[in-house]
Design a protein around this motif. Sequence first.
Motif, PDB file in Angstrom:
ATOM      1  N   TYR A 281      40.088  24.629 -16.306  1.00  0.00           N
ATOM      2  CA  TYR A 281      39.959  24.238 -17.697  1.00  0.00           C
ATOM      3  C   TYR A 281      40.234  22.741 -17.810  1.00  0.00           C
ATOM      4  CZ  TYR A 281      40.205  29.168 -19.137  1.00  0.00           C
ATOM      5  OH  TYR A 281      39.954  30.503 -19.309  1.00  0.00           O
TER       6      TYR A 281
ATOM      7  N   TYR B 283      41.251  35.705  -9.116  1.00  0.00           N
ATOM      8  CA  TYR B 283      40.234  35.278 -10.065  1.00  0.00           C
ATOM      9  C   TYR B 283      40.680  33.917 -10.568  1.00  0.00           C
ATOM     10  CZ  TYR B 283      39.049  40.076  -9.380  1.00  0.00           C
ATOM     11  OH  TYR B 283      38.729  41.262  -8.782  1.00  0.00           O
TER      12      TYR B 283
ATOM     13  N   TYR C 288      46.620  45.066 -17.281  1.00  0.00           N
ATOM     14  CA  TYR C 288      46.188  43.689 -17.465  1.00  0.00           C
ATOM     15  C   TYR C 288      47.037  42.752 -16.614  1.00  0.00           C
ATOM     16  CZ  TYR C 288      45.713  39.141 -19.542  1.00  0.00           C
ATOM     17  OH  TYR C 288      45.515  37.798 -19.732  1.00  0.00           O
ATOM     18  N   GLN C 289      46.424  41.769 -16.012  1.00  0.00           N
ATOM     19  CA  GLN C 289      47.128  40.762 -15.242  1.00  0.00           C
ATOM     20  C   GLN C 289      47.047  39.447 -15.987  1.00  0.00           C
ATOM     21  OE1 GLN C 289      48.860  41.402 -12.485  1.00  0.00           O
ATOM     22  NE2 GLN C 289      48.302  43.547 -12.674  1.00  0.00           N
ATOM     23  N   LYS C 290      48.176  38.885 -16.312  1.00  0.00           N
ATOM     24  CA  LYS C 290      48.194  37.660 -17.092  1.00  0.00           C
ATOM     25  C   LYS C 290      47.632  36.496 -16.308  1.00  0.00           C
ATOM     26  CE  LYS C 290      52.761  35.998 -15.783  1.00  0.00           C
ATOM     27  NZ  LYS C 290      54.116  35.628 -16.242  1.00  0.00           N
ATOM     28  N   VAL C 291      47.197  35.477 -17.022  1.00  0.00           N
ATOM     29  CA  VAL C 291      46.695  34.252 -16.417  1.00  0.00           C
ATOM     30  C   VAL C 291      47.858  33.285 -16.238  1.00  0.00           C
ATOM     31  CG1 VAL C 291      45.112  32.321 -16.679  1.00  0.00           C
ATOM     32  CG2 VAL C 291      44.440  34.590 -17.467  1.00  0.00           C
TER      33      VAL C 291
ATOM     34  N   PHE D 171      43.376  21.694 -15.680  1.00  0.00           N
ATOM     35  CA  PHE D 171      44.268  22.804 -15.338  1.00  0.00           C
ATOM     36  C   PHE D 171      43.530  23.830 -14.487  1.00  0.00           C
ATOM     37  CE2 PHE D 171      47.972  21.903 -17.813  1.00  0.00           C
ATOM     38  CZ  PHE D 171      47.524  21.182 -18.906  1.00  0.00           C
TER      39      PHE D 171
ATOM     40  N   PHE E 205      40.141  29.921 -12.228  1.00  0.00           N
ATOM     41  CA  PHE E 205      39.519  29.219 -13.352  1.00  0.00           C
ATOM     42  C   PHE E 205      39.936  27.746 -13.340  1.00  0.00           C
ATOM     43  CE2 PHE E 205      38.427  33.162 -15.608  1.00  0.00           C
ATOM     44  CZ  PHE E 205      39.324  34.050 -15.056  1.00  0.00           C
TER      45      PHE E 205
ATOM     46  N   GLU F  49      44.143  40.603  -9.525  1.00  0.00           N
ATOM     47  CA  GLU F  49      43.165  41.677  -9.611  1.00  0.00           C
ATOM     48  C   GLU F  49      43.649  42.746 -10.576  1.00  0.00           C
ATOM     49  OE1 GLU F  49      42.421  43.447  -5.825  1.00  0.00           O
ATOM     50  OE2 GLU F  49      40.415  44.072  -6.391  1.00  0.00           O
ATOM     51  N   ASN F  50      42.768  43.203 -11.414  1.00  0.00           N
ATOM     52  CA  ASN F  50      43.120  44.214 -12.403  1.00  0.00           C
ATOM     53  C   ASN F  50      43.245  45.554 -11.711  1.00  0.00           C
ATOM     54  OD1 ASN F  50      43.456  45.823 -14.608  1.00  0.00           O
ATOM     55  ND2 ASN F  50      41.734  44.973 -15.743  1.00  0.00           N
TER      56      ASN F  50
ATOM     57  N   PHE G 254      48.796  29.361 -15.297  1.00  0.00           N
ATOM     58  CA  PHE G 254      48.234  28.018 -15.227  1.00  0.00           C
ATOM     59  C   PHE G 254      49.097  27.112 -14.349  1.00  0.00           C
ATOM     60  CE2 PHE G 254      44.792  27.752 -18.351  1.00  0.00           C
ATOM     61  CZ  PHE G 254      44.958  28.947 -19.021  1.00  0.00           C
ATOM     62  N   GLY G 255      48.432  26.135 -13.748  1.00  0.00           N
ATOM     63  CA  GLY G 255      49.151  25.069 -13.059  1.00  0.00           C
ATOM     64  C   GLY G 255      49.699  24.071 -14.061  1.00  0.00           C
TER      65      GLY G 255
ATOM     66  N   LYS H 229      34.575  29.315 -13.209  1.00  0.00           N
ATOM     67  CA  LYS H 229      35.423  30.370 -12.684  1.00  0.00           C
ATOM     68  C   LYS H 229      34.851  30.925 -11.390  1.00  0.00           C
ATOM     69  CE  LYS H 229      33.178  34.054 -15.352  1.00  0.00           C
ATOM     70  NZ  LYS H 229      33.345  35.081 -16.429  1.00  0.00           N
TER      71      LYS H 229
ATOM     72  N   ARG I 210      44.293  34.540 -11.992  1.00  0.00           N
ATOM     73  CA  ARG I 210      44.551  35.852 -12.569  1.00  0.00           C
ATOM     74  C   ARG I 210      44.457  36.865 -11.448  1.00  0.00           C
ATOM     75  NH1 ARG I 210      41.287  38.077 -17.848  1.00  0.00           N
ATOM     76  NH2 ARG I 210      42.484  39.974 -18.205  1.00  0.00           N
TER      77      ARG I 210
END
Lengths: 116, 116
Positions: free
Chosen positions: B36, B32, B101-104, B90, B34, B96-97, B106-107, B49, B94
């Motif tokens: 930003y 998943y 919970y799966q944390k996000v 950025f 995203f 797959e749940n 970032f690059g 997303k 994330r």
Amino acid sequence: DAGVTQSPTHLIKTRGQQVTLRCSPKSGHDTVSWYQQALGQGPQFIFQYYEEEERQRGNFPDRFSGHQFPNYSSELNVNALLLGDSALYLCASSLDTGTNAYNEQFFGPGTRLTVL
Amino acid sequence: AQSVAQPEDQVNVAEGNPLTVKCTYSVSGNPYLFWYVQYPNRGLQFLLKYITGDNLVKGSYGFEAEFNKSQTSFHLKKPSALVSDSALYFCAVRGENSGGYQKVTFGIGTKLQVIP
């Protein structure tokens, strides 16, 4: 509709002190995540709170702790501050329930913490 | 462990020209993804997303991104750059749940500079 708000905007502390940062999520959101963004880096996941409990934690020491209140607002506490804790601390809120688990996060403006 | 790579620290493009900001990812299961954007002294703002479906995702401010599963990439694009697009971008992933919970993640971010 107010977005995510954080307080204070800036904070200066000395090594060894303790700090509390505060976050109010976007209206309707029930989940709050905290991130640390060092200068020139991407946000690093600290932990997430949902239903007043820590749901998942990143690679941060126990000096970092948090809390979520019944109104979904949240606090981030850092004890025994180190110089390396100087960073922008970002709070993000989202609605993460059931099949909405992949909603985007809404970020606050951050708290700039400087440790001297 | 999941990760995001943004291979370019900075991308320079002339106003009116198309822009691309690159992102590759590594994650277990379905990703998943995203994008930003962060303006100076501000929090992150959600752009777009990818969850499932069409590989070309359209987002805010005329931005779009193309998901390529075989190349594990999610490049951000815009047909015609504006000076106001200059900011820090950025990419985030994330996992797959799978019941938890799966944390996000970032690059490190890519600075986009649009030259008038």
